[in-house]
Scaffold this motif. Sequence first.
Motif, mmCIF file in Angstrom:
data_model
loop_
_atom_site.group_PDB
_atom_site.id
_atom_site.type_symbol
_atom_site.label_atom_id
_atom_site.label_comp_id
_atom_site.label_asym_id
_atom_site.label_seq_id
_atom_site.Cartn_x
_atom_site.Cartn_y
_atom_site.Cartn_z
ATOM 1 N N ILE B 208 4.900 44.390 8.807
ATOM 2 C CA ILE B 208 6.075 44.599 7.944
ATOM 3 C C ILE B 208 6.312 43.336 7.133
ATOM 4 C CG2 ILE B 208 8.592 44.642 8.117
ATOM 5 C CD1 ILE B 208 8.372 46.950 9.958
ATOM 6 N N PRO B 209 6.667 43.358 5.866
ATOM 7 C CA PRO B 209 7.005 44.556 5.087
ATOM 8 C C PRO B 209 5.820 45.275 4.471
ATOM 9 C CG PRO B 209 7.403 42.584 3.808
ATOM 10 C CD PRO B 209 6.900 42.127 5.125
ATOM 11 N N ARG B 284 9.247 40.429 10.271
ATOM 12 C CA ARG B 284 9.021 41.805 10.683
ATOM 13 C C ARG B 284 10.304 42.462 11.166
ATOM 14 N NH1 ARG B 284 5.281 44.325 15.527
ATOM 15 N NH2 ARG B 284 5.773 46.452 14.961
ATOM 16 N N TRP B 285 11.092 41.724 11.926
ATOM 17 C CA TRP B 285 12.282 42.340 12.503
ATOM 18 C C TRP B 285 13.491 42.209 11.596
ATOM 19 C CZ3 TRP B 285 11.738 45.709 16.207
ATOM 20 C CH2 TRP B 285 10.561 45.662 16.948
ATOM 21 N N THR B 286 13.310 41.716 10.389
ATOM 22 C CA THR B 286 14.428 41.631 9.461
ATOM 23 C C THR B 286 14.259 42.574 8.286
ATOM 24 O OG1 THR B 286 14.427 39.295 9.981
ATOM 25 C CG2 THR B 286 15.888 39.997 8.240
ATOM 26 N N LEU B 287 13.046 42.650 7.771
ATOM 27 C CA LEU B 287 12.848 43.332 6.497
ATOM 28 C C LEU B 287 12.534 44.806 6.672
ATOM 29 C CD1 LEU B 287 10.777 40.730 4.504
ATOM 30 C CD2 LEU B 287 13.202 41.227 4.382
ATOM 31 N N LEU B 288 12.774 45.542 5.585
ATOM 32 C CA LEU B 288 12.388 46.933 5.532
ATOM 33 C C LEU B 288 11.010 47.009 4.891
ATOM 34 C CD1 LEU B 288 15.795 48.279 4.293
ATOM 35 C CD2 LEU B 288 14.948 48.253 6.611
ATOM 36 N N ARG B 289 10.551 48.217 4.727
ATOM 37 C CA ARG B 289 9.178 48.412 4.283
ATOM 38 C C ARG B 289 9.126 48.726 2.793
ATOM 39 N NH1 ARG B 289 8.121 52.812 7.363
ATOM 40 N NH2 ARG B 289 7.519 51.532 9.095
ATOM 41 N N PHE B 290 8.073 48.217 2.133
ATOM 42 C CA PHE B 290 7.855 48.568 0.728
ATOM 43 C C PHE B 290 7.278 49.971 0.625
ATOM 44 C CE2 PHE B 290 7.640 43.929 -0.112
ATOM 45 C CZ PHE B 290 8.481 43.892 -1.189
ATOM 46 N N ARG B 291 7.339 50.528 -0.574
ATOM 47 C CA ARG B 291 6.612 51.755 -0.836
ATOM 48 C C ARG B 291 5.243 51.346 -1.356
ATOM 49 N NH1 ARG B 291 10.061 54.715 -4.682
ATOM 50 N NH2 ARG B 291 8.677 53.849 -6.227
ATOM 51 N N SER B 292 4.246 52.210 -1.190
ATOM 52 C CA SER B 292 2.893 51.743 -1.484
ATOM 53 C C SER B 292 2.713 51.338 -2.945
ATOM 54 C CB SER B 292 1.857 52.780 -1.070
ATOM 55 O OG SER B 292 2.292 54.076 -1.339
#
Lengths: 391, 322
Positions: B208-209, B284-292
Motif C-alpha cells: 500500500i498505497p 501502509r497502515w495510514t494511506l488508502l489505495r490508488f486506482r490503477s
Amino acid sequence: MTALLRRVDPYLKIEAYDPEAELMLLHFGPQHPSTHGVFRMDLYLDGELIVKAVPHCGYLHRAVEKLCEKLAYVQLTPIVDKNDYVAPMTNELALVMAFEALLKQDVPRRARWLRSLFAELQRVASHLLAIGTLAIDLGGALGGGTTVFMHCFRERELILDLFEAVTGSRFHYNTHTIGGNRHDLPEGWAKQAKDAIRVIRERLPEYGALTIENRIFQQRMQKVGVLDGELALELGVTGPNLRASGVDHDLRRDAPYAAYDEVKVNVVTAQTGDCFARAIVRVKEIEESLRLAECFLDGLPEGPINGGKPTKMAVQTKVPVGQTYVGIETPRGELGTWLVADGTHTPYRLKIRPASLHSLSALPYVLPGHTVSDAIAILGSLDPIMGEVDR
Amino acid sequence: MNELIHGGLYGGMIVGVLMTTTAMALWFERKFAARMQSRLGPTMVGPSGLLQPFADVVKLLQKEDIVPFQADRVLFNLAPPLGAIAAISVAAVIPFSADIIAADLDVGVLYLLAIGALGVLPVFIAGWGSNNKFALLGGMRALAQSVSYEVPLVLAALVPVILTGSMKLSAIVEFQATHHWLVVWPFFLGVPAFIIFMLAMLAEANRIPFDIPEAESELVAGITTEYTGIKFALFYMAEYVHTLVASAVGAALFLGGWDGPFAPGLGWMVAKTLALFGFVYWLRWTLLRFRSDQLMALCWRYLVPAGVVLVAASAVWVVWVG
C-alpha cells in the motif's frame, strides 16, 4: 477514464455492444468482502471497464414483512430492529409512529425528545460506520482503511455504550413502544452522553484528515460515480445520497416528527453528486447530529415517558381499521412504513420502504464507464445495508 | 571448491536470517498496526505474542492444499516457489557489512534490478494459472504496474551508480563511507532519487498505497485468491522478504549502508534497513489505495520524467563538479 463518465442505458443489450470487444462477466458477490453484506452485481467488463451492471439483491431475505402479519403489534419492534442493523433505533421509531398514527395515540413531550435524541445519536453511530467501511473499501482490510475503520469504531462504541446504559442491549434495543419509550434515562446518563459527544467532536478532525482531507481519498472519490439530482429523485434515492446530489430534502425539517418541530435542523447538502460529495455530507452530518443531540439533551423536558394506557395484555392491543404511511429520516434516507390494519391485534399488511434499496437502484445508471475499483468506491459511498434492502 | 563452500555457507545463513527476520518483521508490523488502531495486537502466543508468526506458519502448513478444478496445475504450483526464490535471491548481493556479503558482484545493481524484475513473473503466472477472474484481473494489474515502475526504479538506481562510478554494491557503500551518504551530499540529487527509488520499490513489492494487484477489497485477494496453505504462505512471505530486501537495498544505495560511527557495520545496516522497513509499514497502515490508472499516471507523468532529469543532472554533476 473520466471521459467515459456519461449517462448510460442501464438496459443495454450486451449483444448490442461492440461485438469485437471480448466482454467478461464478473459475478461480484455475494461472497465478496466489500459488498456490504450479501449483495451481488453482475458486471460486464471490457478490460477493467464496466459496460453494464446488473444488481441482484435478495440474499438476505428474511420475510420480515410476512412475519409482521403474524405477530401482535407490540411484538414487532424487536423484529424490525434487525432490518437496518446499523441504525436499529430509527427502524423502531418508524414502526411505532405508524401504529400511533392509527391508534391516535398521543406521545408525551419527554418521550418525543428522547426519540429525537436517540435518533440523532444513532445517526452519528451509523455515519461513523459508513465512513469506516468506505475507507476499508478504498484502503483494504490490511492497510490504511482499517485504521480509519478502527478509529470510527472506537467512537461508535461510545454511542453503543450510551444505548446500552439506557436499554440494556447494544444493538437491538426494543425501546420504542406504542405511546412512548420503554426505558427512561438512568442516573448520570446525561453526563456520560455529554462526555461522549465532546470526545467524538474532538476526534472528528482526526479521521477527517485520514479521509476527506487525504489526497488519495480525494483522487479516488472526486468525479467518480456522479449521480445527478434529477435522476436521484426519479429513482427515489433519499437521505445523504440525495442531499449530496444537490437536492435540499430532509424529512426532519420538511415533515417534522418526534421533537424536530421544536428545534432548528440545518440540512447539509453538497452539489457535485459524486462519491466525495456523499462522503463529505456524511462527515458534516455527524457534526450537525452532534449539535442536535446536545440540543435535545439540554432541553430534555421532565415528565412521563409513556402516554399509553396500562393494559393487562399488551399483546391484545388492537389497532382500528385503516391505513397510514409514515416516513422518517434515517441515516440512510427515508424509511417508510405503510400499515394496513383490519381491526385485529396483528397488521393486515405492513410494507417497509427501505432507503438503501432505492440507493442501490442507482447502480446500473452510475456504474457503467467506471472501473472495478470505482465500483467498490461507489457502492461504499451509497452506504447500503443489506438487511434493510432485503428485509 | 572454496567458492562453493563460501556460497553455500553464506546462502544458508542469509536464507536462515532472512526467514527469521521476516517472521519478526511480521510480528513487529502487527504490533505496530495494532497500536496505530488502538488495539493490542497478538498477545497470546509467547511473550507479547512474539511467537505468533510461527503459530501462523504452523497453521498454514496444516491447511488443505487445494488446486482448483480446471486450473493450470503446472503453472499454479510453479508460481509460489518461484516468487519466493525471486525475492530471496536479491539478498545475495546486499552488503550487510564490509565483509558480510554473499556475492560481491561487479554488476550488483544490475543483478538486483534484474532479479527484482523477475518477481512479477510468478505473480502473473499465478493470476493466469488460477483460472479465476479476480486472480486474472490482479495478474493483469500486477503486470502493468511492475513493467511501468521498472523504469523509474532503474533510473533512480542509476543515480548512485553514476555518482559513485560503480555498479558494485560494496563499492557504492565504500564510496559513501569515504565521502558522504548520497542523501547528505549531493542531497539535491540523492534525496529525490531516494524517494523515487522507495516509491518504485513499494510498487514493485505491491505494498500500500500500490497494492493494486491484491486489492482485497476489490479483487477478493487478487492473485492469491485460489491459494491455500503453504503456497499462500510462500506468496505472503515473498512479499515481506521483497519489502525487507528493498529496504536493505535502499539503505545501501542511498543511506550509506554499513557506514556509521561507534557501532559495528552490521548494526548500522540492520538499523537503517529496519527504519526504512518501519517507514514502509507506517505508510501502509495510514494511506488508502490508488486506482490503477492513477498509479500509472503517477509513474509516467511524474516519476519517469523526474528520473530522467536526475540521471542527466547526476552525469553533469560528476563531470563538472565531482
